[in-house]
Every structure is written in structure tokens, then in C-alpha cells.
Design a protein around this motif. Structure first.
Motif, PDB file in Angstrom:
ATOM      1  N   LEU A   1      45.737  38.812  52.487  1.00 49.54           N
ATOM      2  CA  LEU A   1      45.105  39.903  51.732  1.00 49.54           C
ATOM      3  C   LEU A   1      44.412  40.900  52.651  1.00 49.54           C
ATOM      4  CD1 LEU A   1      43.755  37.985  48.631  1.00 49.54           C
ATOM      5  CD2 LEU A   1      45.516  39.773  48.666  1.00 49.54           C
ATOM      6  N   GLU A   2      43.932  40.440  53.791  1.00 47.52           N
ATOM      7  CA  GLU A   2      43.342  41.398  54.729  1.00 47.52           C
ATOM      8  C   GLU A   2      44.409  42.346  55.249  1.00 47.52           C
ATOM      9  OE1 GLU A   2      40.838  41.686  58.877  1.00 47.52           O
ATOM     10  OE2 GLU A   2      40.607  39.882  57.654  1.00 47.52           O
ATOM     11  N   ARG A   3      45.618  41.838  55.388  1.00 40.36           N
ATOM     12  CA  ARG A   3      46.736  42.672  55.832  1.00 40.36           C
ATOM     13  C   ARG A   3      46.987  43.787  54.830  1.00 40.36           C
ATOM     14  NH1 ARG A   3      52.631  40.140  55.685  1.00 40.36           N
ATOM     15  NH2 ARG A   3      51.890  40.012  53.560  1.00 40.36           N
ATOM     16  N   GLU A   4      47.020  43.429  53.529  1.00 38.80           N
ATOM     17  CA  GLU A   4      47.203  44.420  52.465  1.00 38.80           C
ATOM     18  C   GLU A   4      46.919  43.777  51.117  1.00 38.80           C
ATOM     19  OE1 GLU A   4      51.250  45.776  52.254  1.00 38.80           O
ATOM     20  OE2 GLU A   4      52.045  43.744  52.209  1.00 38.80           O
ATOM     21  N   PRO A   5      46.381  44.563  50.165  1.00 38.77           N
ATOM     22  CA  PRO A   5      46.202  44.038  48.806  1.00 38.77           C
ATOM     23  C   PRO A   5      47.557  43.601  48.254  1.00 38.77           C
ATOM     24  CG  PRO A   5      45.003  46.089  49.079  1.00 38.77           C
ATOM     25  CD  PRO A   5      45.868  45.922  50.303  1.00 38.77           C
ATOM     26  N   SER A   6      47.579  42.498  47.513  1.00 40.21           N
ATOM     27  CA  SER A   6      48.856  41.943  47.041  1.00 40.21           C
ATOM     28  C   SER A   6      48.707  41.271  45.691  1.00 40.21           C
ATOM     29  CB  SER A   6      49.385  40.905  48.039  1.00 40.21           C
ATOM     30  OG  SER A   6      49.611  41.471  49.305  1.00 40.21           O
ATOM     31  N   HIS A   7      49.843  41.106  45.031  1.00 42.46           N
ATOM     32  CA  HIS A   7      49.931  40.318  43.807  1.00 42.46           C
ATOM     33  C   HIS A   7      50.073  38.846  44.202  1.00 42.46           C
ATOM     34  CE1 HIS A   7      51.607  44.277  42.544  1.00 42.46           C
ATOM     35  NE2 HIS A   7      50.747  44.075  41.564  1.00 42.46           N
ATOM     36  N   GLY A   8      49.744  37.961  43.290  1.00 43.41           N
ATOM     37  CA  GLY A   8      49.881  36.529  43.549  1.00 43.41           C
ATOM     38  C   GLY A   8      51.306  36.154  43.913  1.00 43.41           C
TER      39      GLY A   8
ATOM     40  N   ASP B   1      33.953  33.202  44.433  1.00 43.87           N
ATOM     41  CA  ASP B   1      33.071  33.150  45.594  1.00 43.87           C
ATOM     42  C   ASP B   1      32.830  34.518  46.229  1.00 43.87           C
ATOM     43  OD1 ASP B   1      33.021  30.418  45.141  1.00 43.87           O
ATOM     44  OD2 ASP B   1      34.464  29.951  46.729  1.00 43.87           O
ATOM     45  N   GLY B   2      33.369  35.577  45.621  1.00 42.83           N
ATOM     46  CA  GLY B   2      33.118  36.933  46.103  1.00 42.83           C
ATOM     47  C   GLY B   2      33.910  37.310  47.349  1.00 42.83           C
ATOM     48  N   LYS B   3      34.991  36.592  47.638  1.00 45.36           N
ATOM     49  CA  LYS B   3      35.780  36.881  48.837  1.00 45.36           C
ATOM     50  C   LYS B   3      36.944  37.821  48.545  1.00 45.36           C
ATOM     51  CE  LYS B   3      34.347  32.475  50.663  1.00 45.36           C
ATOM     52  NZ  LYS B   3      34.721  31.124  51.005  1.00 45.36           N
ATOM     53  N   ILE B   4      37.312  37.912  47.267  1.00 41.66           N
ATOM     54  CA  ILE B   4      38.326  38.871  46.826  1.00 41.66           C
ATOM     55  C   ILE B   4      37.900  39.430  45.474  1.00 41.66           C
ATOM     56  CG2 ILE B   4      40.224  37.714  48.053  1.00 41.66           C
ATOM     57  CD1 ILE B   4      41.191  36.649  45.321  1.00 41.66           C
ATOM     58  N   VAL B   5      38.501  40.555  45.120  1.00 33.90           N
ATOM     59  CA  VAL B   5      38.310  41.124  43.784  1.00 33.90           C
ATOM     60  C   VAL B   5      39.682  41.492  43.243  1.00 33.90           C
ATOM     61  CG1 VAL B   5      35.973  42.005  44.184  1.00 33.90           C
ATOM     62  CG2 VAL B   5      37.951  43.456  44.698  1.00 33.90           C
TER      63      VAL B   5
ATOM     64  N   GLY C   1      50.776  27.446  40.752  1.00 36.33           N
ATOM     65  CA  GLY C   1      49.478  27.027  40.223  1.00 36.33           C
ATOM     66  C   GLY C   1      48.413  26.973  41.289  1.00 36.33           C
ATOM     67  N   GLN C   2      48.792  26.515  42.493  1.00 34.78           N
ATOM     68  CA  GLN C   2      47.829  26.449  43.583  1.00 34.78           C
ATOM     69  C   GLN C   2      47.456  27.845  44.066  1.00 34.78           C
ATOM     70  OE1 GLN C   2      49.031  23.971  46.875  1.00 34.78           O
ATOM     71  NE2 GLN C   2      47.098  24.251  47.952  1.00 34.78           N
ATOM     72  N   VAL C   3      48.423  28.746  44.078  1.00 39.15           N
ATOM     73  CA  VAL C   3      48.137  30.129  44.483  1.00 39.15           C
ATOM     74  C   VAL C   3      47.074  30.724  43.570  1.00 39.15           C
ATOM     75  CG1 VAL C   3      49.071  32.478  44.651  1.00 39.15           C
ATOM     76  CG2 VAL C   3      50.427  30.537  45.451  1.00 39.15           C
ATOM     77  N   TYR C   4      47.299  30.623  42.253  1.00 38.38           N
ATOM     78  CA  TYR C   4      46.386  31.267  41.312  1.00 38.38           C
ATOM     79  C   TYR C   4      45.054  30.528  41.210  1.00 38.38           C
ATOM     80  CZ  TYR C   4      50.134  34.433  40.383  1.00 38.38           C
ATOM     81  OH  TYR C   4      51.100  35.389  40.549  1.00 38.38           O
ATOM     82  N   ALA C   5      45.044  29.228  41.361  1.00 32.38           N
ATOM     83  CA  ALA C   5      43.775  28.485  41.371  1.00 32.38           C
ATOM     84  C   ALA C   5      42.957  28.877  42.600  1.00 32.38           C
ATOM     85  CB  ALA C   5      44.036  26.980  41.352  1.00 32.38           C
ATOM     86  N   THR C   6      43.632  29.018  43.741  1.00 28.05           N
ATOM     87  CA  THR C   6      42.942  29.426  44.972  1.00 28.05           C
ATOM     88  C   THR C   6      42.414  30.839  44.840  1.00 28.05           C
ATOM     89  OG1 THR C   6      44.340  27.947  46.287  1.00 28.05           O
ATOM     90  CG2 THR C   6      43.193  29.711  47.473  1.00 28.05           C
ATOM     91  N   LEU C   7      43.221  31.749  44.300  1.00 25.61           N
ATOM     92  CA  LEU C   7      42.765  33.131  44.107  1.00 25.61           C
ATOM     93  C   LEU C   7      41.572  33.182  43.165  1.00 25.61           C
ATOM     94  CD1 LEU C   7      46.222  34.941  43.878  1.00 25.61           C
ATOM     95  CD2 LEU C   7      44.561  35.085  45.765  1.00 25.61           C
ATOM     96  N   SER C   8      41.579  32.350  42.147  1.00 23.60           N
ATOM     97  CA  SER C   8      40.459  32.302  41.206  1.00 23.60           C
ATOM     98  C   SER C   8      39.173  31.862  41.916  1.00 23.60           C
ATOM     99  CB  SER C   8      40.791  31.347  40.062  1.00 23.60           C
ATOM    100  OG  SER C   8      39.704  31.225  39.190  1.00 23.60           O
ATOM    101  N   ARG C   9      39.275  30.848  42.761  1.00 24.21           N
ATOM    102  CA  ARG C   9      38.091  30.385  43.503  1.00 24.21           C
ATOM    103  C   ARG C   9      37.618  31.434  44.499  1.00 24.21           C
ATOM    104  NH1 ARG C   9      41.130  25.765  43.272  1.00 24.21           N
ATOM    105  NH2 ARG C   9      41.848  25.957  45.426  1.00 24.21           N
TER     106      ARG C   9
ATOM    107  N   ARG D   1      46.586  42.914  41.201  1.00 25.84           N
ATOM    108  CA  ARG D   1      46.623  43.099  42.651  1.00 25.84           C
ATOM    109  C   ARG D   1      45.264  42.648  43.185  1.00 25.84           C
ATOM    110  NH1 ARG D   1      50.003  45.963  45.848  1.00 25.84           N
ATOM    111  NH2 ARG D   1      50.869  47.013  44.044  1.00 25.84           N
ATOM    112  N   TYR D   2      45.284  41.714  44.116  1.00 27.55           N
ATOM    113  CA  TYR D   2      44.062  41.165  44.689  1.00 27.55           C
ATOM    114  C   TYR D   2      43.716  41.905  45.973  1.00 27.55           C
ATOM    115  CZ  TYR D   2      44.907  37.479  41.330  1.00 27.55           C
ATOM    116  OH  TYR D   2      45.124  36.785  40.167  1.00 27.55           O
ATOM    117  N   VAL D   3      42.409  42.138  46.156  1.00 25.43           N
ATOM    118  CA  VAL D   3      41.901  42.899  47.302  1.00 25.43           C
ATOM    119  C   VAL D   3      40.799  42.075  47.962  1.00 25.43           C
ATOM    120  CG1 VAL D   3      40.791  45.054  48.015  1.00 25.43           C
ATOM    121  CG2 VAL D   3      42.381  45.057  46.061  1.00 25.43           C
TER     122      VAL D   3
END
Length: 174
Positions: free
Chosen positions: A11-18, A50-54, A38-46, A68-70
Motif C-alpha cells: 500500500l505504501e507503493r500505491e493505494p490498492s483494492h483488496g 489500528d489507524g495504519k490504513i484508511v 478472507g485473510q486479506v480482508y481481515a488483515t485490512l480491517s485490522r 481502495r485502501y490507502v
């Protein structure tokens, strides 16, 4: 492998979809063990919790909306910190391989037979990795080299251990 840190790095490289994150993770990091959606989206949710992505733009899709996650500044700082920390050189000195040899000796079983089977399994895996290295991309070759070097170290350890089995058996049967 740290899935959360890897996804943050992507995600630091570029905003992306799951979906895109999973595709890139599988292409560069999974090698034979794809990351479940499921692991991708569970990880993105956490990571969001935790304020590491929006969640940035939300786009309509054929199914559910595509988010799109940033990465946030907090997430980018964590990636930077993680990238600069060295990986533990040897996190576990007591590996499964070592444990099996010692237990076999303690129980009066033929550890050399076990080591011979382990050596054969390592040689099969080394051939597979060599084939990957010859036919794959540069990323495949680099990952194969990493695995090959670890297997070579294990083979050296196996040979050294076979030479010391009598002494080791005396030490562990006390």
C-alpha cells in the motif's frame, strides 16, 4: 512472513483494492501458498482499525463495492521501521530437525535412518527449487536461492550430526 507488514508495504507503493493486494502478494511473496481472500480482508480491517490504513475511493463493482485502501502516515512509519530492523539470524536454535534426532537417540531409535530420509527429502526439494530457478523469473530465482542455501546448510548439519551420532547418543541417554 508478516502478512500485515507486506500488505502495508504494497500500500505504501500505491493505494490498492483488496483484490489487487492479493494478486501482488501471491505474485511476489506466496510461492505455492496463495493468501486467502478472507485473510486479506481481515488483515485490512485490522490495519484500518489500528489507524495504519484508511479506505479511500469506493467504486462500484460487479459484486460488492470496491474499496481502495490507502496507507496512513502511521502505517508508513511502521513500514519504515520494520524494513530497517534486521531479521533474527536464528530465531529457533532447537528446530524440529534437531528435536527429532535427539528424541530418536533418547528412545534408542535409529537416528541415522531418519537423517538419511531427511537428506533424501532435502535433495528432492533442492531439485524442485533448481528447476524453479532455471525456468522462473528473477523473483522466482532469488526465492529459490534463499531456499537452496537453507537446505544446503541443513545438509551440512545432517552430515556433521551423522558423524557425531555416537557421542550425541551418549550425551542424551544419561
Amino acid at each position: 512472513m508478516s502478512v500485515p507488514m507486506t500488505l502495508l508495504g504494497l500500500l505504501e507503493r500505491e493505494p490498492s483494492h483488496g483484490y489487487d493486494l492479493k494478486r501482488d502478494y501471491d505474485a511476489f511473496f506466496s510461492r505455492g501458498k496463495p493468501l486467502p481472500f478472507g485473510q486479506v480482508y481481515a488483515t485490512l480491517s485490522r490495519l484500518a482499525r489500528d489507524g495504519k490504513i484508511v479506505i479511500g475511493e469506493v467504486e462500484p463493482g460487479e459484486g460488492p463495492e470496491r474499496k481502495r485502501y490507502v496507507i496512513t502516515d502511521r502505517g508508513a512509519t511502521e513500514v519504515e521501521s520494520w524494513l530497517t530492523e534486521p531479521v533474527a539470524a536464528e530465531p529457533n536454535l532447537q528446530t524440529v530437525l534437531f528435536t527429532k534426532v535427539v528424541l530418536a537417540l533418547m528412545l534408542g531409535r535409529a537416528a541415522e535412518d531418519y537423517l538419511d530420509r531427511q537428506r533424501a527429502a532435502h535433495l528432492v526439494r533442492m531439485k524442485e527449487l533448481t528447476d524453479v530457478k532455471r525456468s522462473g523469473t528473477l523473483v522466482d530465482a532469488m526465492l529459490a536461492d534463499h531456499g537452496l542455501f537453507h537446505l544446503e546448510a541443513d545438509l551440512h548439519w545432517i552430515d556433521t550430526t551423522v558423524a557425531r551420532l555416537d557421542a550425541l547418543a551418549k550425551a542424551v541417554r544419561k
